[in-house]
Motif scaffolding. Structure first.
Motif, short mmCIF file in Angstrom:
data_model
loop_
_atom_site.label_atom_id
_atom_site.label_comp_id
_atom_site.label_asym_id
_atom_site.label_seq_id
_atom_site.Cartn_x
_atom_site.Cartn_y
_atom_site.Cartn_z
N GLN A 194 0.85 -1.18 0.00
CA GLN A 194 0.00 0.00 0.00
C GLN A 194 0.90 1.24 0.00
O GLN A 194 1.91 1.27 0.72
N ASP A 239 3.27 1.75 3.37
CA ASP A 239 2.51 1.73 4.64
C ASP A 239 3.42 1.53 5.86
O ASP A 239 3.08 1.95 6.96
N ARG A 242 -1.80 1.34 -4.67
CA ARG A 242 -1.00 0.14 -4.48
C ARG A 242 0.17 0.15 -5.44
O ARG A 242 0.12 0.80 -6.49
#
Ligand code: 5CA
Length: 446
Positions: free
Chosen positions: A220, A260, A281
């Protein structure tokens, strides 16, 4: 290459086991065959692409002054005991015992081995800076190998290691890698964004991952969308000019872009105007690390300094996912009919489709085109099968060659063949001789 003499086992059915488009297309286009979970054979078409990617990686590494060598896939466990990673690495590491009872591992990465080579041969700061790299198979016993070559257990990686006297020198090596990676991905027709990341089992504080934006990516990502528009283009780069190299890195890393693992919601909101904030993504196609003396100290990789004392060298390691890039390229370049290879990595650049195999004029024109194009250094796949036109077009679309030359009796009666771009679908008619000239001209700059 004539298709009747080639080995291109395309599949008609969509393989049920493949969850993402690149995996499906690689299987359908006869590029790979799975031999065990996360372990693949590279069939001729896939192997050509892999080789093209390797070539670009080699060229850009050597342009940056980095030196190729080749280390083995199997490594003695002893080296990993010295660094302390033999126990730390856990179940991802494949451990093997030979007939003499000696412990070996199938290398997941090569920090220890390269440090061993360095300490055996280099003792003075005069031999620095030094960056050595190789392109070699790795093995990581991933819990969940998936998405074909994207997360394999055996995979091909370019891994490079820099040795420097000081932290500043090592940071220049880090920057050099960042710029050479940007160039490498751009040459393949990919935009890979450097993102601040976490270092995991490699170690160190400074690390960036390079991410290709894609819905199917495993990471992510949080970024300022303006970062995706940055391009190196054809600018001249002097890799010895520290300030110039650092300035390029600053240009590509000053906008917010994080995975992330390092994402900070408050910083994201403070630094990025709302209209530019993106959450998406990405596919990680490379990672660079600076980890100082993490390996050189325990393994005794020391050099004498200009002042006469001995110090552990500063190191970093830098990886490109060579086999993963094949999948990432397809994720970035395809449509509902198949792959659309960028010219720089295409398995063949031109496909010739003979609409009427056995027709004397069509066969002769195809032979002439084939010889003319290969004579100009162009890689050609000539579909000389006795098949319907529709089937030939479908195969060409599936395997994604950038240019198609279509030859049929009707066009030839008017002295014409047709050139079609796989990317735009646009076609143009011209004489066979003009087609050779046109394609040679278009491909000259690649
Ligand atoms: N020693 C460092 C740099 S040389 C290293 O191993 N870095 S890494 O773990 O980030 O791996 C480098 C690149 O290899 C990754 O960015 C990724 O593109 C690729 N890679 C890692 N694991 C896999 C895998 N299981 N399958 C395919 N490619 C992988």
């Amino acid at each position: 290459m004539r298709l009747t003499r080639y080995f291109l086992p395309v599949l008609k059915e969509t393989p049920a086991e493949a969850q993402i488009v690149s995996h499906r297309l690689m299987l359908r286009a006869g590029m790979i065959r799975q031999q065990a979970a996360g372990i693949y054979s590279w069939l001729p078409l896939g192997y050509r692409v892999l080789r093209n990617i390797e070539r670009i990686v080699h060229e850009e590494q050597q342009r940056a002054g980095h030196i190729p060598l080749l280390m083995p896939t199997l490594q003695p466990a002893e080296l990993w005991r010295e660094s302390g990673r033999y126990d730390d690495y856990g179940q991802e590491m494949l451990r093997i015992r030979d007939r003499h009872g000696r412990d070996l591992i199938y290398g997941p990465t090569n920090e220890e081995m390269i440090t061993d080579i360095f300490r055996a041969h280099v003792t003075s700061y005069r031999d620095l800076p030094l960056t050595l790299y190789h392109i070699q198979w790795k093995f990581r016993d991933e819990i969940r190998p998936r998405f074909g070559v994207m997360r394999g257990r055996e995979f091909l990686m370019k891994d490079g290691y820099n040795f420097d006297l000081t932290r500043e020198d090592a940071l220049h090596a880090y920057n050099r890698h960042m710029v050479s990676y940007l160039r490498t991905y751009e040459r393949m027709g990919l935009t890979a964004i450097p993102m601040r990341a976490a270092s995991g089992p490699i170690g160190g504080d400074d690390t960036h991952e390079f991410l290709v934006l894609a819905q199917t990516g495993e990471s992510q990502v949080f970024y300022d969308d303006r970062v995706a528009g940055l391009k190196l283009g054809r600018r001249e780069i002097d890799y010895d000019d520290r300030d110039a190299v650092a300035a390029i890195c600053a240009e590509f890393t000053s906008l917010y872009a994080r995975t992330d693992e390092t994402h900070d919601e408050a910083a994201f909101a403070a630094q990025v105007p709302e209209a530019h904030r993106r959450v998406g993504r990405g596919i990680e196609v490379g990672q660079i690390f600076y980890f100082g003396t993490k390996y050189s100290e325990p393994m005794g990789a020391l050099v004498t300094t200009p002042e006469g004392d001995r110090r552990p060298v500063h190191m970093g390691s830098h990886g490109i996912g060579v086999s993963r890039l094949v999948g990432a390229l397809i994720e970035a370049h395809h449509d509902d009919r198949g792959i659309i290879w960028p010219e720089s990595v295409a398995p063949f650049t031109v496909g010739i489709v003979n609409l009427k195999q056995g027709d004397a004029a069509a066969d002769a024109a195809c032979e002439g085109l084939y010889r003319g194009l290969t004579g100009r250094g162009i890689e050609v796949l000539y579909d000389d099968r006795d098949e319907r036109a529709g089937a030939k077009f479908a195969t060409m679309d599936l395997i994604g060659l950038p240019w198609r030359v279509t030859v049929g009796p009707r066009g030839l009666a008017a002295g014409k063949v047709e050139i079609t771009s796989r990317r735009t679908g646009e076609s143009e008619e011209m004489s066979p001789e003009a087609a050779v000239d046109r394609l040679a001209g278009l491909l000259a700059g690649i």
